[in-house]
Write an enzyme that holds these catalytic residues in place. Sequence first.
Site, short mmCIF file in Angstrom:
data_model
loop_
_atom_site.label_atom_id
_atom_site.label_comp_id
_atom_site.label_asym_id
_atom_site.label_seq_id
_atom_site.Cartn_x
_atom_site.Cartn_y
_atom_site.Cartn_z
N ARG A 191 -40.25 -38.19 -49.33
CA ARG A 191 -38.90 -37.69 -49.04
C ARG A 191 -38.97 -36.48 -48.10
O ARG A 191 -39.81 -35.60 -48.25
CB ARG A 191 -38.21 -37.29 -50.35
CG ARG A 191 -36.84 -36.68 -50.09
CD ARG A 191 -35.90 -36.91 -51.21
NE ARG A 191 -36.19 -36.12 -52.39
CZ ARG A 191 -35.39 -36.11 -53.44
NH1 ARG A 191 -34.30 -36.84 -53.45
NH2 ARG A 191 -35.69 -35.39 -54.49
N LYS A 196 -29.46 -41.53 -55.33
CA LYS A 196 -28.07 -41.16 -55.59
C LYS A 196 -27.44 -40.46 -54.39
O LYS A 196 -26.35 -40.78 -53.97
CB LYS A 196 -27.96 -40.17 -56.76
CG LYS A 196 -28.50 -40.63 -58.07
CD LYS A 196 -28.25 -39.58 -59.16
CE LYS A 196 -28.92 -38.24 -58.94
NZ LYS A 196 -30.37 -38.23 -59.07
N ARG A 225 -39.10 -30.89 -49.98
CA ARG A 225 -38.55 -30.05 -51.04
C ARG A 225 -39.69 -29.55 -51.94
O ARG A 225 -40.56 -30.32 -52.31
CB ARG A 225 -37.55 -30.85 -51.87
CG ARG A 225 -36.15 -30.72 -51.37
CD ARG A 225 -35.22 -31.68 -52.06
NE ARG A 225 -35.25 -31.56 -53.51
CZ ARG A 225 -34.38 -32.18 -54.30
NH1 ARG A 225 -33.45 -32.95 -53.78
NH2 ARG A 225 -34.45 -32.05 -55.60
N ARG A 232 -39.74 -33.57 -63.83
CA ARG A 232 -38.33 -33.89 -63.60
C ARG A 232 -37.98 -35.26 -64.20
O ARG A 232 -36.89 -35.47 -64.71
CB ARG A 232 -38.01 -33.86 -62.11
CG ARG A 232 -38.06 -32.45 -61.54
CD ARG A 232 -37.99 -32.44 -60.03
NE ARG A 232 -36.71 -32.85 -59.52
CZ ARG A 232 -36.50 -33.28 -58.28
NH1 ARG A 232 -37.50 -33.35 -57.43
NH2 ARG A 232 -35.30 -33.62 -57.89
N ARG A 253 -25.69 -33.77 -65.97
CA ARG A 253 -27.07 -34.14 -66.28
C ARG A 253 -27.39 -33.95 -67.75
O ARG A 253 -28.51 -34.23 -68.17
CB ARG A 253 -28.01 -33.26 -65.47
CG ARG A 253 -28.60 -33.93 -64.22
CD ARG A 253 -29.40 -32.86 -63.53
NE ARG A 253 -30.42 -33.27 -62.65
CZ ARG A 253 -30.29 -33.32 -61.31
NH1 ARG A 253 -29.12 -33.13 -60.76
NH2 ARG A 253 -31.31 -33.61 -60.57
P1 AMP Z 1 -31.15 -32.61 -57.28
O1 AMP Z 1 -31.04 -32.29 -55.83
O2 AMP Z 1 -29.92 -33.26 -57.84
O3 AMP Z 1 -32.40 -33.38 -57.63
O4 AMP Z 1 -31.26 -31.20 -58.05
C1 AMP Z 1 -32.33 -30.31 -57.81
C2 AMP Z 1 -32.49 -29.34 -58.94
O5 AMP Z 1 -31.29 -28.57 -59.11
C3 AMP Z 1 -32.72 -29.97 -60.31
O6 AMP Z 1 -34.08 -30.28 -60.55
C4 AMP Z 1 -32.22 -28.89 -61.24
O7 AMP Z 1 -33.17 -27.83 -61.36
C5 AMP Z 1 -31.02 -28.34 -60.49
N1 AMP Z 1 -29.78 -29.07 -60.85
C6 AMP Z 1 -29.01 -29.85 -60.03
N2 AMP Z 1 -27.96 -30.36 -60.71
C7 AMP Z 1 -28.07 -29.90 -61.98
C8 AMP Z 1 -27.30 -30.09 -63.17
N3 AMP Z 1 -26.20 -30.86 -63.19
N4 AMP Z 1 -27.72 -29.46 -64.30
C9 AMP Z 1 -28.81 -28.67 -64.31
N5 AMP Z 1 -29.60 -28.47 -63.23
C10 AMP Z 1 -29.23 -29.07 -62.07
#
Ligand code: AMP
Length: 213
Positions: A123, A13, A156, A167, A88
């Site tokens: 990654r 994404k 990460r 996740r 989400r």
């Molecule tokens: P991402 O980089 O989008 O994979 O986000 C990394 C982490 O940030 C996720 O595993 C969540 O812990 C938190 N996070 C990001 N976006 C959201 C969201 N919309 N709702 C809840 N947690 C989020």
Amino acid sequence: MKMIFLGAPGAGKGTQAEIVSAKLGIPAISTGAIIREAIKAGTETGLAAKKFTDAGALVPDEVVIGIIKERLAKADCAKGFILDGFPRTVPQAEALDKMGVKMDLVLSLEVADEAIVERMSGRRVCDKCGASYHVAFNPSEDGVNCDKCKTPLSIRRDDAPEVVKSRLNVYHETTEPLKDFYAEKGILKLVQGCEKVEDTTKSTLAALNVSEE
Ligand code: AMP
């Protein structure tokens, strides 16, 4: 154009959102990146979010909804934006509706779980500018530093294999129902995520009716 890019963690994404953002001149907004910045800066939001992100869990709805409200109020969102990683949960999607934000299109990047686990292990990210790479599928020019800002790339914390599995569970249980939520509104499009970034970009642009030129 107001868009949401949905998909499992590691589906691509963020990479596609950056490409489309550059093409259309609208911002790509990643709640994950905003949260990582807040954690790095040690803000109150960052401190509240850290224990959730480290465990691969979702940050509470009210925290991310607050983050997105603040971000969408900025002037660069006036002509449109791409949401990457938000909403989400169904309550987050309902919060967008309540804010009066009417989305034009929701694109779901479809990638099988096994491919995701493989991808996440390769990654690499830039802590400074947020750019994302993959050691095999999308390496940086020299393989060690960010192409854009030359910062050494890192892994990460939440890309560790056990965390990736939880996740993915969170994605299937809590985020995937959003596909039905937006299908009912008639704005959902599915795009098959491919191994090569360029192939996924082709399908993404076709789904958005944007020319590749
Ligand atoms: P991402 O980089 O989008 O994979 O986000 C990394 C982490 O940030 C996720 O595993 C969540 O812990 C938190 N996070 C990001 N976006 C959201 C969201 N919309 N709702 C809840 N947690 C989020």
